[in-house]
Scaffold this active site. Structure first.
Site, PDB file in Angstrom:
ATOM      1  N   HIS A  81     -11.326   9.816  -2.890  1.00  0.00           N
ATOM      2  CA  HIS A  81     -11.683   8.753  -3.826  1.00  0.00           C
ATOM      3  C   HIS A  81     -12.324   9.312  -5.095  1.00  0.00           C
ATOM      4  O   HIS A  81     -12.748   8.547  -5.962  1.00  0.00           O
ATOM      5  CB  HIS A  81     -12.625   7.745  -3.178  1.00  0.00           C
ATOM      6  CG  HIS A  81     -11.978   6.920  -2.104  1.00  0.00           C
ATOM      7  ND1 HIS A  81     -11.512   7.466  -0.931  1.00  0.00           N
ATOM      8  CD2 HIS A  81     -11.717   5.592  -2.023  1.00  0.00           C
ATOM      9  CE1 HIS A  81     -10.998   6.513  -0.177  1.00  0.00           C
ATOM     10  NE2 HIS A  81     -11.105   5.367  -0.813  1.00  0.00           N
ATOM     11  N   GLN A 127      -4.957   3.086  -7.148  1.00  0.00           N
ATOM     12  CA  GLN A 127      -6.319   2.606  -6.907  1.00  0.00           C
ATOM     13  C   GLN A 127      -7.388   3.688  -7.053  1.00  0.00           C
ATOM     14  O   GLN A 127      -8.470   3.440  -7.582  1.00  0.00           O
ATOM     15  CB  GLN A 127      -6.388   1.984  -5.523  1.00  0.00           C
ATOM     16  CG  GLN A 127      -7.508   1.017  -5.336  1.00  0.00           C
ATOM     17  CD  GLN A 127      -7.307   0.190  -4.071  1.00  0.00           C
ATOM     18  OE1 GLN A 127      -7.290   0.723  -2.957  1.00  0.00           O
ATOM     19  NE2 GLN A 127      -7.152  -1.108  -4.245  1.00  0.00           N
ATOM     20  N   PHE A 128      -7.105   4.904  -6.588  1.00  0.00           N
ATOM     21  CA  PHE A 128      -8.016   6.046  -6.731  1.00  0.00           C
ATOM     22  C   PHE A 128      -7.177   7.292  -7.027  1.00  0.00           C
ATOM     23  O   PHE A 128      -6.020   7.395  -6.599  1.00  0.00           O
ATOM     24  CB  PHE A 128      -8.847   6.265  -5.472  1.00  0.00           C
ATOM     25  CG  PHE A 128      -9.950   5.249  -5.280  1.00  0.00           C
ATOM     26  CD1 PHE A 128     -11.202   5.446  -5.844  1.00  0.00           C
ATOM     27  CD2 PHE A 128      -9.717   4.096  -4.541  1.00  0.00           C
ATOM     28  CE1 PHE A 128     -12.219   4.511  -5.669  1.00  0.00           C
ATOM     29  CE2 PHE A 128     -10.733   3.155  -4.364  1.00  0.00           C
ATOM     30  CZ  PHE A 128     -11.981   3.363  -4.932  1.00  0.00           C
ATOM     31  N   ASP A 129      -7.796   8.245  -7.709  1.00  0.00           N
ATOM     32  CA  ASP A 129      -7.078   9.449  -8.124  1.00  0.00           C
ATOM     33  C   ASP A 129      -6.518  10.246  -6.948  1.00  0.00           C
ATOM     34  O   ASP A 129      -5.421  10.779  -7.026  1.00  0.00           O
ATOM     35  CB  ASP A 129      -7.961  10.341  -8.991  1.00  0.00           C
ATOM     36  CG  ASP A 129      -9.416  10.345  -8.534  1.00  0.00           C
ATOM     37  OD1 ASP A 129      -9.691   9.897  -7.400  1.00  0.00           O
ATOM     38  OD2 ASP A 129     -10.276  10.775  -9.309  1.00  0.00           O
ATOM     39  N   PRO A 163       0.614  11.164  -3.192  1.00  0.00           N
ATOM     40  CA  PRO A 163       1.887  10.666  -2.650  1.00  0.00           C
ATOM     41  C   PRO A 163       2.864  10.189  -3.723  1.00  0.00           C
ATOM     42  O   PRO A 163       4.061  10.067  -3.450  1.00  0.00           O
ATOM     43  CB  PRO A 163       1.448   9.489  -1.757  1.00  0.00           C
ATOM     44  CG  PRO A 163       0.018   9.736  -1.455  1.00  0.00           C
ATOM     45  CD  PRO A 163      -0.530  10.408  -2.668  1.00  0.00           C
ATOM     46  N   GLU A 173       1.736   4.241  -2.981  1.00  0.00           N
ATOM     47  CA  GLU A 173       1.660   4.738  -4.349  1.00  0.00           C
ATOM     48  C   GLU A 173       3.018   5.231  -4.834  1.00  0.00           C
ATOM     49  O   GLU A 173       3.357   5.065  -6.025  1.00  0.00           O
ATOM     50  CB  GLU A 173       0.621   5.851  -4.445  1.00  0.00           C
ATOM     51  CG  GLU A 173      -0.813   5.374  -4.359  1.00  0.00           C
ATOM     52  CD  GLU A 173      -1.221   4.926  -2.963  1.00  0.00           C
ATOM     53  OE1 GLU A 173      -0.564   5.366  -1.979  1.00  0.00           O
ATOM     54  OE2 GLU A 173      -2.182   4.156  -2.840  1.00  0.00           O
ATOM     55  N   LEU A 201       0.846  -1.190   0.000  1.00  0.00           N
ATOM     56  CA  LEU A 201       0.000   0.000   0.000  1.00  0.00           C
ATOM     57  C   LEU A 201       0.889   1.251   0.000  1.00  0.00           C
ATOM     58  O   LEU A 201       1.058   1.920   1.010  1.00  0.00           O
ATOM     59  CB  LEU A 201      -0.922  -0.018   1.233  1.00  0.00           C
ATOM     60  CG  LEU A 201      -2.012   1.037   1.310  1.00  0.00           C
ATOM     61  CD1 LEU A 201      -3.070   0.789   0.262  1.00  0.00           C
ATOM     62  CD2 LEU A 201      -2.640   1.028   2.707  1.00  0.00           C
TER      63      LEU A 201
END
Length: 321
Positions: free
Chosen positions: A124, A77-79, A84, A55, A53
């Protein structure tokens, strides 16, 4: 659109052993939106795999893999989780080819489920296209429907340049069929927009899920005899300035629609390009319909934030004075 993206990834993995798919939960689970479902089973754990986990680590890993001859297709996973990873994206992915004088191309396609429309929690749902498009060295794509998502993703993965691929979450459930077969050789060049509805009274320019919203507005306007042309920008960098000018020279009016906040959004760049390319034909200043200059709202407030059909039609009316 999920099925179309899955098909494109499956074909990309099949045609080039150097292609790798990785990210949080993309392996065994198939991704939170199931875009990568079944790919690990078909192509193995060494080519489709889960990551920690982190980014920043995902983007950094992509850089190292690309420098060693691989063709990485990582997923964030999400914008909102892209923030990070910005250091790796801006300072490594975007610059490495230039820094190495062409010795280290970055054939990376960074897939990011993006924009709003599903009433997700904070972080999200974001609209970061202007930030990515502003970075030299990156290409940016945002499909609006399943067939185009298939084409653009294959184009992106086959490119030797880094592409930030923004997938509109609200369109994941679009069921329009993907093209049969793997051949996309007849597709338009990278950086080409497309007219998805012809019209003669004004041009609506949008990308991602807002293309569908503009088509709804065009349907409503047609009931009153107003024919709106809808242009799907598709590539947010490079932008098809010639295609935009060609449409607006015909209609003489333009409205740019996007989800991001108005100030310093990509709509400003698109408006400038239209003005530069079609100034002599414009009958009115280019209008913009955007999100508001606030933090991208979570869940219940999204319908008040996103451009609506009424706001789009009001902007069209303003072009008529």
């Amino acid at each position: 659109m999920r099925e179309a993206l899955n098909l494109a990834l499956d074909e990309a993995l099949t045609e080039d052993p150097a292609t790798l798919v990785f990210g949080e939960d993309v392996g065994r689970l198939g991704g939170v939106f199931r875009v990568t479902e079944g790919l690990q089973r078909r192509h193995g754990e060494h080519r489709v795999f889960d990551t920690p986990l982190s980014e920043a680590a995902i983007a950094g890993m992509a850089v190292g893999l690309a420098m060693n001859g691989r063709r990485p297709v990582p997923e964030l996973q999400f914008d909102g989780f892209a923030y990070p990873a910005m250091d790796q994206i801006v300072n490594q992915i975007a610059r490495m080819n230039y820094r190495s004088r062409g010795a280290a191309p970055m054939p990376i396609t960074l897939r990011i489920p993006s924009f709003g429309g599903i009433q997700a929690p904070e972080h999200h749902g974001e609209s970061l296209e202007a930030a990515f498009a502003h970075v030299p060295g990156l290409k940016v794509a945002a499909p609006s429907d399943a067939p185009d998502a298939y084409r653009l993703l294959l184009q992106s993965v086959r490119s030797d340049d880094p592409v930030v691929f923004l997938e509109p979450k609200a369109r994941y459930w679009d069921r329009s069929p993907a093209p049969a077969g793997a051949d996309s050789g007849g597709d338009p060049a990278v950086g080409t927009a497309r007219v998805v509805r012809s019209g003669r009274h004004a041009t609506l320019v949008a990308w991602g899920a807002m293309v569908h919203r503009c088509l709804q507005a065009a349907e409503a306007a047609a009931e009153d005899g107003v024919q709106l042309e809808v242009v799907d920008l598709r590539w947010l960098k490079p932008i098809d300035a010639a295609g935009l000018a060609e449409s607006v020279r015909r209609t003489r009016r333009a409205v740019v629609v996007h989800e991001a906040p108005l100030t310093a959004g990509l709509g400003g760049e698109v408006s400038a390009l239209i003005t530069e390319g079609a100034f002599a034909r414009l009958a009115a200043p280019v209008q913009r319909v955007a999100g508001f200059d606030v933090v991208y709202p979570a869940g219940p407030l999204e319908p008040q934030y996103l451009p609506t059909v009424d706001r789009i039609l009001s902007a069209v009316q303003r072009t008529f004075g």
